[in-house]
Design an enzyme around this catalytic site. Structure first.
Site, short mmCIF file in Angstrom:
data_model
loop_
_atom_site.label_atom_id
_atom_site.label_comp_id
_atom_site.label_asym_id
_atom_site.label_seq_id
_atom_site.Cartn_x
_atom_site.Cartn_y
_atom_site.Cartn_z
CE1 TYR A 55 -4.19 -1.82 0.64
CE2 TYR A 55 -2.58 -3.40 1.44
CZ TYR A 55 -3.86 -3.11 1.00
OH TYR A 55 -4.79 -4.11 0.92
CD GLU A 56 -1.36 5.95 -2.37
OE1 GLU A 56 -0.86 6.08 -3.49
OE2 GLU A 56 -2.41 6.53 -2.02
CB ALA A 57 -0.19 4.19 3.74
N GLY A 58 2.80 2.86 2.86
CA GLY A 58 4.04 2.31 3.39
C GLY A 58 3.88 0.96 4.05
#
Lengths: 260, 300, 300, 260
Positions: A55-58
């Site tokens: 996920y792009e949030a990390g």
């Protein structure tokens, strides 16, 4: 919208299952919320147990115990294999070439698979201001393969998008290649009517229809004179096991699968 | 040297009209209480920077704090449109500067690293570059290929909510860590809000967990529940129903004004806001504990 | 999918004559046992890259594994000169490429980040740039000032010792983390050696502690005490007396040969090496436990 | 070496105490092992309790319980306030301007405070190969102030170094400034004879002598005709409390303070 799906399943379920089938076991997938997230979880529970969700949030290797509403829900972190900052996600993972698959969507997809998620009308004086890139500009550029999931509607498939948020093949495959960008671009567009794939020039072409759907429906719902492959395949019918998984375990409240 | 003060004092001392402010946190740890305090203190002409403006900037824009937005994704995460921001962008009331997430984070990283520009590979998508003159290019001196650049972003103020910090500002963060570290090092003034202020021995028992060191921190404020309706990993759940609710409130300017009157202007501080949410909400957002496996640093 | 194998298999499968190898770790977690296994397997013409070659590369150079060194500081840390490496550099037997620590780490970071070059501000010191053609310059497109660049470093093999990993290669590291993450992401093949192989639930209970994710790992080897005479935070102390001792051994080629015969060629693997060190050394290097404060991730 | 110090203390102790006195409370110091480490700990125990010690290995706010042999000893980590990777140390801390003081040493220091820690003789065909930069190239460039600690010997103070590992003022203060580098360069050189400070042109000049040391000793042990300040101060005598701290608590085994 023209409703082609049979009463046994919704358009969202149809797209979700067909998207899941495109994933390969071991793929590293950059996941967005909504249908891509469901498609990945479905693939992981069926033919691709070693799928890695990022996920792009990390978040790496997430194992959400419930369906997250947002792309940064705490359930994505609990039980994940790794958490890192967003700079790392976009460099060490995406830019470095460690992401096999990106899922994209947007308000408009054009003849060459370019995606607009930014603006309808003029950029400086927007008619409709959309959310913008988020992580999708880089996903479109750098994931090895991109899949697009979107309902088949004429306004969503204009011949040319108002603004290119994520690159498809620009004006043709050679134009994309000339930029030297690393990713391969869109490989398949999954709609509720069938599958579109780029031809040798990068132009989207109808290559498969879902059971019960017709070439006419596709033509009627596409904003340009879409090419039809010489042999149009039919996608496999949805299995009841797939639908059961989706409905009972992955989205029991029908947040993403209900409705159309 | 302790830097403890109230959030009111911290905002009063470090946030000025016209500043560029970055309230950090990607979905997680968003310092809503700090945004509300900025609204209460009536700051004007702020440039608000955030990858995802989220509800916090929708509220600050509604309250008239902002003249400009720097962003990479405007949406109500998981719900849909960010109505107030969107309307002001469409109507031209709010100036803006737009990036992709990577562009935004790369600007912060360059600011934090003291570099004059951030470098990124090309994405083949032309239109952000075309519409934002901050995007430029340099030639890679090894292959001759072009690389996309952006200038550093160095906010006047960075506000960062954390799980626990000591009185000097050394802060432990876990869960999603989006851009917190980069914002802290890029900003000229850093305000830490913390769920808990702990003895420095707690922090020093696990130095690898310290994302932000005291030497870049100006103020440390004890603000439990600062992140509501966002969340704090291990301390509270995300209030998804508030996010869904805001989608309705923000359709109607009168409802927005009433909400601000009741929940921001009408309360003294974060503590009063939290109490006002009531026992049922507290219970709904409570989280059962689940601990990380022990880590032995050894007694050297 | 488990990637567990013996260190012997991992070296045999992933380290080839002529490769560029990076044994990671700044003083901490240096994978000596992997270096010894490379010596035992008789690898030749390696390019050895490390910020500080430390004793591990002195030993590998002595054993004839290397044709070239990439480094930023050659010394026996805390003791003095790194005699064998130094002699071979002075006599021209060993080719070299030299950087500052920052240059070295920046090259790795660029490699890890998939960037075509690393950017650094000028230091005013001219001679590294003058003597190493990899140093180049580009103009900052915003101010017109020159920035120093280096090309990415992407080793064929990165070897990284960690405190604990699961069988797929997700690894927890704490204590000094020098350049481990950058080496892992920059390298084409990553070998993990671990003090402990743990159930993935242990790793997943604390995902912020995972510095290296499975998806970039090729092999996972259980190698307790792999880092001796360097150390593993929480598991063993640094064997400073060995570092002082090597200063004497390395003065005399015969003594070096005898040491390699006894401690590398003369033992089967890391376990036999460790047992051979004996109970007194084990006791001297043992560390009393001291645990990090608990961290609550919450049960979401 | 000419031995100017009185029998009450060693040259190392003299340099260490004088280096400690240069530090200000609250300074953020980039620390090396050996004398700089001792000087910092001494300052922290006396007039600068809020000194922040940073190690290039990635340790912030270290509180070593014993004297570390190497710059990466585990005792530096236990009780530190923060640990980060080396890329962060060189970017977020040093390059960003968060480091007030760097301590430097080297085989040669020249008239303009340039330091050679790399090679004696020709770079490509070294007569003596020294350790090289490590972190000192960037420390010399980017720390706000640099202090150099070194014994006063003719071979260590040539008019011009063979190789510039860390920049002093190059050929003069204006040359350093012309590079646009952020740090202020060397502020003081602490030797066992006294203190050297750059003049307005960046040339090192004798500004203070330790008790009992003479201008003649300095001239005899410097490789160029060194300028003498119009008023040469005398440094304060070492206090017994400083020596007690050094000998009994900071380096009880005399690893760095014994000998000369």
């Amino acid at each position: 919208m023209d409703q082609p799906t049979s009463p046994q399943y919704t358009a969202s379920e149809l797209m979700c299952v067909n998207a899941a089938r495109l994933l390969r076991d071991g793929d590293v997938v950059f996941v967005g919320v909504g249908l891509p997230n469901l498609a990945c979880n479905l693939a992981r529970r069926t033919h691709a147990p070693n799928l890695q969700m990022i996920y792009e949030a990390g978040v790496i290797g997430a194992r959400p115990s419930k369906l997250p509403l947002s792309i940064g829900d705490p359930t994505l972190v609990s039980g994940a294999s790794s958490v890192c900052g967003m700079y790392d996600i976009f460099t060490l993972y995406l830019q470095r070439g460690n992401v096999d698959v990106g899922f994209l969507g947007g308000a408009q997809i054009d003849r060459f698979g370019n995606i607009n998620a930014t603006v309808i009308g003029d950029y400086a004086h927007p008619k409709v201001r959309l959310p913008g890139s988020g992580g999708s500009q880089e996903m479109g550029g750098w994931a090895n393969r991109n899949y697009i999931i979107t309902p088949h509607q004429k306004r969503r498939f204009p011949e040319k998008v108002d603004y290119i948020t994520s690159a498809g093949f620009l004006g043709g495959r050679k134009q994309r290649e000339a930029t030297g960008v690393r990713g391969g671009g869109p490989l398949v567009v999954v709609t509720n009517l069938g599958l579109l794939e780029p031809d040798e020039n990068g132009e989207l072409m109808l290559t498969a229809l879902h059971p019960g759907c017709t070439v006419e429906q596709v033509k009627d719902n596409t904003g340009w004179d879409i090419k039809i492959a010489s042999t149009v395949k039919e996608t496999l019918p949805l299995k009841s096991s797939e639908l059961t998984l989706l409905r009972e375990e992955l989205d029991p409240e029908g947040i993403y699968l209900k409705g159309s | 040297m302790s830097k403890l003060c109230s959030l009111k004092e911290a905002i009063s001392n470090y946030v000025h009209d016209g500043d560029t402010v970055y309230c950090a946190g990607f979905t997680h740890l968003i310092p809503f209480a700090a945004g509300h305090e900025i609204i209460r203190q009536g700051r004007r002409d702020l440039t608000l920077a955030r990858a995802t403006p989220d509800l916090i900037y929708d509220q600050m824009v509604a309250a008239g704090c902002a003249k400009k937005l720097i962003f990479s994704y405007i949406g109500n995460p998981g719900v849909g449109s960010l109505r107030i921001v969107r309307e002001q962008l469409e109507s031209g009331q709010l100036a803006w500067e737009e990036y992709s997430h990577f562009g935004m984070i790369a600007r912060l990283q360059a600011g934090a690293a003291g570099l004059p520009f951030a470098s990124m590979n090309q994405t083949a998508a032309p239109d952000l570059e075309k519409n934002n003159p901050n995007y430029r290019r340099v030639k890679d001196p090894y292959t001759g290929r072009e690389v996309v650049t952006l200038p550093p972003l160095t906010p006047d103020v960075g506000i960062i909510h954390v799980q626990r910090a000591d009185a000097k500002g050394n802060a432990h963060i876990w869960g999603i860590i989006g851009e917190q570290k980069e914002v802290a090092f890029a900003s000229k003034n850093v305000i830490i809000t913390a769920e808990e202020i702990v003895d420095e021995d707690i922090i020093r028992s696990d130095p690898n967990r310290t994302l932000i060191p005291e030497l870049i921190v100006k103020a440390v404020c004890l603000v439990p529940h600062c992140s509501h309706p966002s969340y704090t990993q291990g301390y509270s759940d995300r209030d998804n129903s508030f996010y869904l609710n805001w989608d309705k409130i923000s359709e109607d300017p009168a409802a927005v004004k009433a909400w601000l009157d009741e929940w921001v202007y009408g309360v003294k501080d974060a503590e009063e806001y939290w109490q006002k949410l009531g026992a049922e909400t507290h219970k709904r957002l409570a989280v059962k504990p689940k601990f990380a496996a022990p880590v032995n640093y050894g007694d050297y």
